[in-house]
Structure formats: C-alpha cells, structure tokens
Enzyme design. Sequence first.
Site, mmCIF file in Angstrom:
data_model
loop_
_atom_site.group_PDB
_atom_site.id
_atom_site.type_symbol
_atom_site.label_atom_id
_atom_site.label_comp_id
_atom_site.label_asym_id
_atom_site.label_seq_id
_atom_site.Cartn_x
_atom_site.Cartn_y
_atom_site.Cartn_z
ATOM 1 N N SER A 98 0.977 -1.167 0.049
ATOM 2 C CA SER A 98 0.113 -0.128 0.046
ATOM 3 C C SER A 98 0.900 1.286 -0.178
ATOM 4 C CB SER A 98 -1.081 0.014 1.108
ATOM 5 O OG SER A 98 -1.866 0.860 0.996
ATOM 6 N N ASP A 128 -8.835 -3.959 -6.525
ATOM 7 C CA ASP A 128 -8.312 -2.916 -5.479
ATOM 8 C C ASP A 128 -8.961 -1.929 -5.290
ATOM 9 O OD1 ASP A 128 -6.757 -1.298 -3.777
ATOM 10 O OD2 ASP A 128 -4.893 -2.224 -4.406
ATOM 11 N N HIS A 161 -7.339 -5.322 -2.117
ATOM 12 C CA HIS A 161 -6.059 -4.563 -1.689
ATOM 13 C C HIS A 161 -5.027 -5.100 -0.715
ATOM 14 C CE1 HIS A 161 -3.760 -0.889 -0.942
ATOM 15 N NE2 HIS A 161 -4.027 -0.727 0.449
#
Length: 427
Positions: A240, A324, A359
């Site tokens: 991330s 995502d 994600h």
Amino acid sequence: MDGKQCCVKLSVHPSRALIDEKFIILVQNAPPGFQVTLHALHQCEDGHNWVAFAHYTANAAGTVNVAEDPSLGGTYSGVEQMGLLWSLRPDSNQELRLRKVNVKTPRKVTISVYQGHQIERFMDQVPLASVVVERWYMAPGVRRIPITHGGLIATLFLPSGSGPFPGILDLWGGGGKLVEYRAALLASHGFGSLALDYMTIENTHKTGKIVGSEYFETAYRVLQQHPQILGNRIAIVGLSFGTSVTLKLAAYSKVVQPRCAVCISGTHVQPVEGSMADIFAYCLNKENQLISHDMLLPLPTDPSLKVDVGRLQCPLLLVVGEDDQNWPAYESAMDMKEMMERAGNSHLLTILTYPNAGHLIEPPYTTHTRSSIIGVFYSNKKSSVLWGGDTVPHSRAQEDSWRKTLAFLREHLYGGRNPAEMTKLSL
C-alpha cells in the site's frame, strides 16, 4: 447411527506449524454416508471470535479428507484444503480485520467436528471431537530484536542460525503502528527482516506529516550494518503506502540501494518534489467508506507527479489485485510497465495480477477483509475503508503471490538457493 457411538476421530496434521503451511484435516471412524460439519473457532487478541464451518459427507470408508473431499456448504464450498482458515469471519457484524500483534505467541484455532450439516448455535452443542492447532509466524530459533537506534521504531527478526543473512526492509501502509508478523514470517524463511513503523512516531502524531527519506535511510543503514546481515543483499517489501515509499527510495535515494524490491497493492503516483503525505487523497463512496482508488484516475501524465520508475536499477516485483478499491494498483502497474519499456529497463519488471483480488494481499491462509475500520494516522478519528476483493479469488491470490514472492526474493538475495534447505524451520 449416532456419531458418538461410532467414536468419530478427528486429526489435524501438522497441528503446529507456520501460518503459511498447509495442514491435512481427517475425520475417521464415521459410518459411510455420515454427515458432519467441520467448524473452526479462533479468539483473536482483542477478544473477538472468528468462525468458519463446512459441510461434508463421509465416504464408503467412513472418512472425510478435507484436502480431497468437497465442502457441500458453509463459509466455503468445494475442495479447499485450507478453507477453514481463510474463510474465518467475525461472529459479529463489525468491520474487523484479523491481524497478529504478539508474534511470540501462536494463532490458536480450535477445529471441531459436529454431527449433521449445521449452520449455527455451535457453542450450545458438544462436538464429536476437537483439536487445537497452532499457526505461528515465528519459527523456532527466530530472534526478535527491538531497534531504537537513530530514533527508529522498529523490530529486527533474525533467522535461526549464525548467518549472515540477506536483509529485508518491511514497510506496511498508512494504518500506522509497528506491524511485525510479515517480517517474522520472512525471517522464518531465512531473511533477516526489519519491520519499521514510520506513521506513529512522535513527529507524525503532532504534525500529521509523514517522516522524510532520512528516517528510511537510517533504517536501511541499521539493517545494512548489522553484523548478521549481508549488507549488499537487501530488499525492500512494501504494501500500500509502503509501495509509494519503496519506489521513491529505490528511484532517488543515494543511500538506499536495494538488491530487489517487492511492491504490493500500491502506486507510483505522488509529487516527486513534495511531501509523501501529499499522496493521501481520500473520498467517500455511497456506503460512506473511505476510498481513494478513483481519486487518482485518470493517472497523471505530468512526470513531476509520478516516480520515474525508468530510473530503477533493481528487479521489481509488482503484486496487484484487480479489484483493489484503495489504490489504482492495476492502472499504476500498467503505467509503470509503459514507463520502464520507454526507459529500456522493463527487463527488471515482473507483474503478478489477480482478478477479483482486493487491496490487502497478505501471507496465505489469512482472512480476506473487504472493508474494515481503521484509525487515520494524523487524527484520533476512525473510518471505514473499502479494500475490495472477493474471498475465494483473494485467497488464491494470497497463496500464489506469497509463493512467487519468496521465490523472487530467494533468486535475487540467495542466488536462487532455498534458505529453508539450509535452516531447519519445521515446528
């Protein structure tokens, strides 16, 4: 025939293992055609219960083998050897995320077998048999060493043995705090791994600003200069926002010179000359969930708003979930591919893309979280964040990407040798 009268036997092997190891669940001594429900219960460190269950029918030999036989219903269906782990879900309706805090203790899961195909009120019944299994992030002999040198908030995990070992700088995302479990697992596979907190240090809390590159360079030097780390064999693994940090350091830092890098669920879009905090751009979707995927689309064409990945000189592995909802990871990966092709360094790039994965792509057999409540790093507020993904394909992505990530790291840090062959990691 009553299940208790036939003395149904339940076994799980291995009952004690690393979190990324598969196990075999067997139900034996049941009457042919006997219907059973296998149930998993885990109480996490914050006290919440996580549960999973599946329906099976014993074969002619009175056996159920979860690695071979299909679940007929429950929290998963079909032949899913590890379904009782990755389909765990909170027994409440809260948006929770299952994360290990104390890596010195195992994640304990009670696996039970009940008579019949059941869907509820398991706690009110007596199971036919139960087994408690332990899933660890730290293999025997792995050492956990807190690091505070240079103002760092970090933990170094060293594999069993005398070393020296290749090193990994492990960077998580914008949720903050010191997250240790992936670094502990990487050390269990032969890599000296430094888990670094860069969101919750004193300056960040007071100003809402993310630390500068000097903080990461200090962490890199600490890892590089450790006597049990091979200073010229260091990788960075970022998830991330950790991807944003990784790419910026690898492209522009004169101190951080990684041997390779792994970037999971992130983007190269950020003001190159600005603060790293400038990348945080959020909006709310219809369900009032924080979502930033669309805020960065269409991707900018201005080169000052993107890390120049054409400058990268080390192999790069991108792990991307196509669903995502937090970052435009897929679009960013395709743009990075084009940029590196134009720069002539695309031979360094490997992209793993997974349809319907979200994600939070983590080590395998951990739970999928489509949305959860997180604390915003620069305030005391909490918000719901939509991560995306569907449980089954996301779980497939976690298993496949972890296996290929370890292979990528071994290739570039160990020259293709498997450190597990040199270090006994079994529990």
